[in-house]
Design a protein around this motif. Structure first.
Motif, mmCIF file in Angstrom:
data_model
loop_
_atom_site.group_PDB
_atom_site.id
_atom_site.type_symbol
_atom_site.label_atom_id
_atom_site.label_comp_id
_atom_site.label_asym_id
_atom_site.label_seq_id
_atom_site.Cartn_x
_atom_site.Cartn_y
_atom_site.Cartn_z
ATOM 1 N N PHE A 1 0.800 -1.218 0.000
ATOM 2 C CA PHE A 1 0.000 0.000 0.000
ATOM 3 C C PHE A 1 0.838 1.276 0.000
ATOM 4 C CE2 PHE A 1 -2.431 -3.375 2.058
ATOM 5 C CZ PHE A 1 -3.543 -3.388 1.246
ATOM 6 N N PHE A 2 2.153 1.125 0.014
ATOM 7 C CA PHE A 2 3.044 2.283 0.077
ATOM 8 C C PHE A 2 3.993 2.302 -1.105
ATOM 9 C CE2 PHE A 2 1.567 1.604 4.353
ATOM 10 C CZ PHE A 2 1.320 2.884 4.803
ATOM 11 N N THR A 3 4.422 3.512 -1.474
ATOM 12 C CA THR A 3 5.299 3.677 -2.629
ATOM 13 C C THR A 3 6.767 3.522 -2.282
ATOM 14 O OG1 THR A 3 5.425 6.063 -2.279
ATOM 15 C CG2 THR A 3 3.692 5.258 -3.767
ATOM 16 N N ASP A 4 7.104 3.624 -0.999
ATOM 17 C CA ASP A 4 8.499 3.569 -0.586
ATOM 18 C C ASP A 4 8.722 2.514 0.493
ATOM 19 O OD1 ASP A 4 7.013 4.940 1.270
ATOM 20 O OD2 ASP A 4 8.487 6.507 1.621
ATOM 21 N N SER A 5 9.980 2.107 0.661
ATOM 22 C CA SER A 5 10.285 1.061 1.636
ATOM 23 C C SER A 5 10.146 1.538 3.077
ATOM 24 C CB SER A 5 11.705 0.528 1.406
ATOM 25 O OG SER A 5 12.636 1.578 1.565
ATOM 26 N N MET B 1 7.659 3.148 4.097
ATOM 27 C CA MET B 1 6.199 3.151 4.278
ATOM 28 C C MET B 1 5.686 4.482 4.840
ATOM 29 S SD MET B 1 5.087 -0.712 5.207
ATOM 30 C CE MET B 1 6.352 -1.376 6.246
ATOM 31 N N LYS B 2 6.132 5.559 4.204
ATOM 32 C CA LYS B 2 5.681 6.898 4.578
ATOM 33 C C LYS B 2 4.715 7.478 3.561
ATOM 34 C CE LYS B 2 8.361 7.268 8.202
ATOM 35 N NZ LYS B 2 7.814 7.021 9.507
ATOM 36 N N THR B 3 4.869 7.090 2.289
ATOM 37 C CA THR B 3 4.041 7.652 1.226
ATOM 38 C C THR B 3 3.088 6.585 0.705
ATOM 39 O OG1 THR B 3 5.904 9.048 0.598
ATOM 40 C CG2 THR B 3 4.091 8.864 -0.989
ATOM 41 N N MET B 4 1.793 6.825 0.908
ATOM 42 C CA MET B 4 0.789 5.855 0.493
ATOM 43 C C MET B 4 0.494 5.987 -1.008
ATOM 44 S SD MET B 4 -2.719 4.910 2.451
ATOM 45 C CE MET B 4 -1.846 5.134 3.960
ATOM 46 N N LYS B 5 0.183 4.873 -1.620
ATOM 47 C CA LYS B 5 -0.163 4.848 -3.039
ATOM 48 C C LYS B 5 -1.496 5.558 -3.256
ATOM 49 C CE LYS B 5 2.280 0.643 -4.337
ATOM 50 N NZ LYS B 5 2.176 -0.722 -4.870
ATOM 51 N N PRO B 6 -1.737 6.028 -4.491
ATOM 52 C CA PRO B 6 -3.029 6.639 -4.807
ATOM 53 C C PRO B 6 -4.165 5.629 -4.600
ATOM 54 C CG PRO B 6 -1.453 6.963 -6.594
ATOM 55 C CD PRO B 6 -0.820 6.038 -5.615
ATOM 56 N N GLU C 1 -4.550 2.503 -6.906
ATOM 57 C CA GLU C 1 -3.557 1.453 -6.668
ATOM 58 C C GLU C 1 -3.778 0.799 -5.303
ATOM 59 O OE1 GLU C 1 0.544 2.567 -7.468
ATOM 60 O OE2 GLU C 1 -0.178 4.079 -8.875
ATOM 61 N N PHE C 2 -4.201 1.598 -4.327
ATOM 62 C CA PHE C 2 -4.512 1.083 -2.992
ATOM 63 C C PHE C 2 -5.627 0.042 -3.087
ATOM 64 C CE2 PHE C 2 -6.537 0.975 1.107
ATOM 65 C CZ PHE C 2 -5.528 1.195 2.033
ATOM 66 N N LYS C 3 -6.672 0.387 -3.837
ATOM 67 C CA LYS C 3 -7.809 -0.522 -4.003
ATOM 68 C C LYS C 3 -7.374 -1.817 -4.694
ATOM 69 C CE LYS C 3 -12.448 -0.912 -5.894
ATOM 70 N NZ LYS C 3 -13.544 -0.251 -6.597
ATOM 71 N N THR C 4 -6.541 -1.700 -5.720
ATOM 72 C CA THR C 4 -6.051 -2.890 -6.430
ATOM 73 C C THR C 4 -5.280 -3.799 -5.481
ATOM 74 O OG1 THR C 4 -5.918 -1.639 -8.490
ATOM 75 C CG2 THR C 4 -4.639 -3.668 -8.364
ATOM 76 N N ALA C 5 -4.401 -3.205 -4.665
ATOM 77 C CA ALA C 5 -3.612 -3.998 -3.711
ATOM 78 C C ALA C 5 -4.514 -4.635 -2.659
ATOM 79 C CB ALA C 5 -2.563 -3.114 -3.050
ATOM 80 N N ALA D 1 -3.998 6.010 10.725
ATOM 81 C CA ALA D 1 -5.226 6.751 10.423
ATOM 82 C C ALA D 1 -5.501 6.886 8.924
ATOM 83 C CB ALA D 1 -5.174 8.125 11.078
ATOM 84 N N GLU D 2 -4.495 7.286 8.151
ATOM 85 C CA GLU D 2 -4.702 7.470 6.703
ATOM 86 C C GLU D 2 -5.012 6.134 6.035
ATOM 87 O OE1 GLU D 2 -2.402 9.339 2.798
ATOM 88 O OE2 GLU D 2 -1.336 9.188 4.692
ATOM 89 N N PHE D 3 -4.265 5.097 6.413
ATOM 90 C CA PHE D 3 -4.506 3.768 5.868
ATOM 91 C C PHE D 3 -5.924 3.307 6.194
ATOM 92 C CE2 PHE D 3 -4.656 -0.818 6.361
ATOM 93 C CZ PHE D 3 -4.171 -1.245 5.146
ATOM 94 N N CYS D 4 -6.330 3.454 7.453
ATOM 95 C CA CYS D 4 -7.654 2.996 7.874
ATOM 96 C C CYS D 4 -8.778 3.785 7.211
ATOM 97 C CB CYS D 4 -7.765 3.043 9.398
ATOM 98 S SG CYS D 4 -6.848 1.704 10.199
#
Length: 92
Positions: free
Chosen positions: A34-38, A40-45, A48-52, A78-81
């Protein structure tokens, strides 16, 4: 002898319960897609989040949704949830 057995039992119980508290949101392998970087600070759009999220097994989806409903568990994520809650009706 009795004290030794009690101490060993308490130690075993604490070890088992410690593993029980680690949830789906605490597993780096579960969260990495769900994240663009290792770090895990930047969440995917959201697309892409929905696909994952939809590619995950149903049991993991349900575990994540359940943990996101718990205020204490969801606070650090919070953002993930928020994203998971938006998808909550999409997979039922």
């Amino acid at each position: 002898m009795n004290l030794k057995n009690i101490c060993l039992g308490a130690l075993a119980l604490s070890m088992v319960s410690g593993f029980a508290f680690a949830g789906a949101l605490d597993e780096p392998d579960n969260m990495a897609p769900f994240f663009t970087d290792s770090s895990m600070k930047t969440m995917k759009p959201m697309a892409e989040f929905k696909t994952a999220f939809m590619a995950m097994p149903k049991e993991k989806q349900e575990a994540m949704m359940k943990e996101c409903q718990d205020a204490a568990m969801s606070k650090p994520h919070a953002e993930f949830c928020a994203n998971v809650k938006m998808l909550g009706g999409a997979n039922k």
